[in-house]
Motif scaffolding. Sequence first.
Motif, PDB file in Angstrom:
ATOM      1  N   VAL A 260       0.834  -1.218   0.000  1.00  0.00           N
ATOM      2  CA  VAL A 260       0.000   0.000   0.000  1.00  0.00           C
ATOM      3  C   VAL A 260       0.861   1.258   0.000  1.00  0.00           C
ATOM      4  O   VAL A 260       0.518   2.262  -0.627  1.00  0.00           O
ATOM      5  N   GLU A 261       2.015   1.197   0.660  1.00  0.00           N
ATOM      6  CA  GLU A 261       2.889   2.373   0.679  1.00  0.00           C
ATOM      7  C   GLU A 261       3.545   2.606  -0.688  1.00  0.00           C
ATOM      8  O   GLU A 261       3.816   3.741  -1.062  1.00  0.00           O
ATOM      9  N   ASP A 267      -0.292  11.989  -1.120  1.00  0.00           N
ATOM     10  CA  ASP A 267      -1.343  12.412  -0.189  1.00  0.00           C
ATOM     11  C   ASP A 267      -2.214  11.236   0.276  1.00  0.00           C
ATOM     12  O   ASP A 267      -3.328  11.411   0.771  1.00  0.00           O
ATOM     13  N   GLY A 268      -1.692  10.008   0.128  1.00  0.00           N
ATOM     14  CA  GLY A 268      -2.325   8.859   0.775  1.00  0.00           C
ATOM     15  C   GLY A 268      -3.494   8.239   0.052  1.00  0.00           C
ATOM     16  O   GLY A 268      -4.333   7.580   0.663  1.00  0.00           O
ATOM     17  N   GLY A 284      12.225   7.410  10.142  1.00  0.00           N
ATOM     18  CA  GLY A 284      12.251   8.672   9.396  1.00  0.00           C
ATOM     19  C   GLY A 284      11.232   8.651   8.263  1.00  0.00           C
ATOM     20  O   GLY A 284      10.827   9.690   7.749  1.00  0.00           O
ATOM     21  N   TYR A 285      10.771   7.438   7.892  1.00  0.00           N
ATOM     22  CA  TYR A 285       9.775   7.304   6.829  1.00  0.00           C
ATOM     23  C   TYR A 285       8.421   7.809   7.315  1.00  0.00           C
ATOM     24  O   TYR A 285       8.029   7.573   8.453  1.00  0.00           O
ATOM     25  N   ARG A 286       7.712   8.529   6.434  1.00  0.00           N
ATOM     26  CA  ARG A 286       6.359   9.003   6.786  1.00  0.00           C
ATOM     27  C   ARG A 286       5.336   8.101   6.089  1.00  0.00           C
ATOM     28  O   ARG A 286       5.279   8.053   4.857  1.00  0.00           O
ATOM     29  N   PHE A 287       4.540   7.387   6.882  1.00  0.00           N
ATOM     30  CA  PHE A 287       3.540   6.472   6.312  1.00  0.00           C
ATOM     31  C   PHE A 287       2.410   7.270   5.668  1.00  0.00           C
ATOM     32  O   PHE A 287       1.892   8.209   6.268  1.00  0.00           O
ATOM     33  N   LYS A 288       2.022   6.858   4.446  1.00  0.00           N
ATOM     34  CA  LYS A 288       1.018   7.596   3.682  1.00  0.00           C
ATOM     35  C   LYS A 288      -0.380   7.002   3.846  1.00  0.00           C
ATOM     36  O   LYS A 288      -1.370   7.713   3.794  1.00  0.00           O
ATOM     37  N   VAL A 289      -0.455   5.678   4.005  1.00  0.00           N
ATOM     38  CA  VAL A 289      -1.748   4.987   4.054  1.00  0.00           C
ATOM     39  C   VAL A 289      -1.933   4.235   5.373  1.00  0.00           C
ATOM     40  O   VAL A 289      -2.971   4.330   6.016  1.00  0.00           O
ATOM     41  N   LEU A 290      -0.922   3.494   5.773  1.00  0.00           N
ATOM     42  CA  LEU A 290      -1.018   2.622   6.943  1.00  0.00           C
ATOM     43  C   LEU A 290      -1.181   3.405   8.248  1.00  0.00           C
ATOM     44  O   LEU A 290      -0.498   4.396   8.476  1.00  0.00           O
TER      45      LEU A 290
END
Length: 349
Positions: A260-261, A267-268, A284-290
């Motif tokens: 999913v990522e 913007d998810g 440091g990773y920004r999760f978009k969906v999870l």
Amino acid sequence: MDVKDFYFELPQELIAQDPLEDRSSSRLLVLDKDTGAVQHRIFKNITEYLRPGDCLVINDTRVIPARLFGVKRDTGAKVEILLLKRREADVWETLVKPGKKVRPGTELSFGGGQLTASVLETVEDGNRLIQFHYEGIFEEILDQLGQMPLPPYITHSLKDKNRYQTVYARHDGSAAAPTAGLHFTEELLKQIEEMGVRIAHVTLHVGLGTFRPVKVEHVLDHHMHSEFYMVEEAEAKKVNEAKEAGGRVICVGTTSCRTVESASTEDGILKAGTGWTDIFIYPGYRFKVLDALITNFHLPESTLVMLVSALAGREHILDAYKEAVKERYRFFSFGDAMLIASHPEAKGQ
């Protein structure tokens, strides 16, 4: 960021060698990703942490019996082949043992000639491209001749092939199981759906690259192998609608998470489609969906420990793992599970 920052002590005897008879009776460590607080439960209690409107994302890949034992046709010397990924119809990227003796041009035979193969070339990491020759249906021949490719840390043989498959496995293509999904039974999934939780299927064919040890000192120098994924329109819609309505997206396993990522916009928004991903998720990773993750306990210094550390923070993860070791949780593929979420509260508590 050094690889050794993700090391923890794991006693050998905590590595689960056999699956439990009842899939959903494994233990469940619930980790609050914001505070680091943990709760100790049983996997079937997962329903108490789900809410109507949530979306559970599962990876419906199916493990193929990818380990083949055969001989070199000229000398009769024994060889072992592990199918990693299909490149074309009958051409596969494979891991070969003993690699030094199986050079391009070598002809191989399996099952007394029922399946033969030509070694075409050597590719990345010393893997070989192999073309198979046979009469009939490749998958059926593989079912007869192949063995399940259990990870090297499992030394017991598997009595029932299906115990290394999820109950919802559909699409052939994996060299390893998406193991967080092994805890679900059909009854438990039905119960979850009846609660008003949507279940979205995605497919990511798991390669052995996911489990490849990190051999570099610095995390950023590690390169992930690419894996094929597929997201159908109807399934992407379930995820996006849940998100839009304020529900949480809870991925079952790091493979669903990586799918999913990989397949979403910045913007998810999850997009339908197919592709190859070599996404590497580390702190440091920004999760978009999870929003939350159900996962097993992973190897020290592995990319999977780095992924869960990106979600909950390295300190919280290492503390939770220390607690799991102390409480004698079972680790790795046939081991226990973990739910990582923000303020997970069980109903009725």
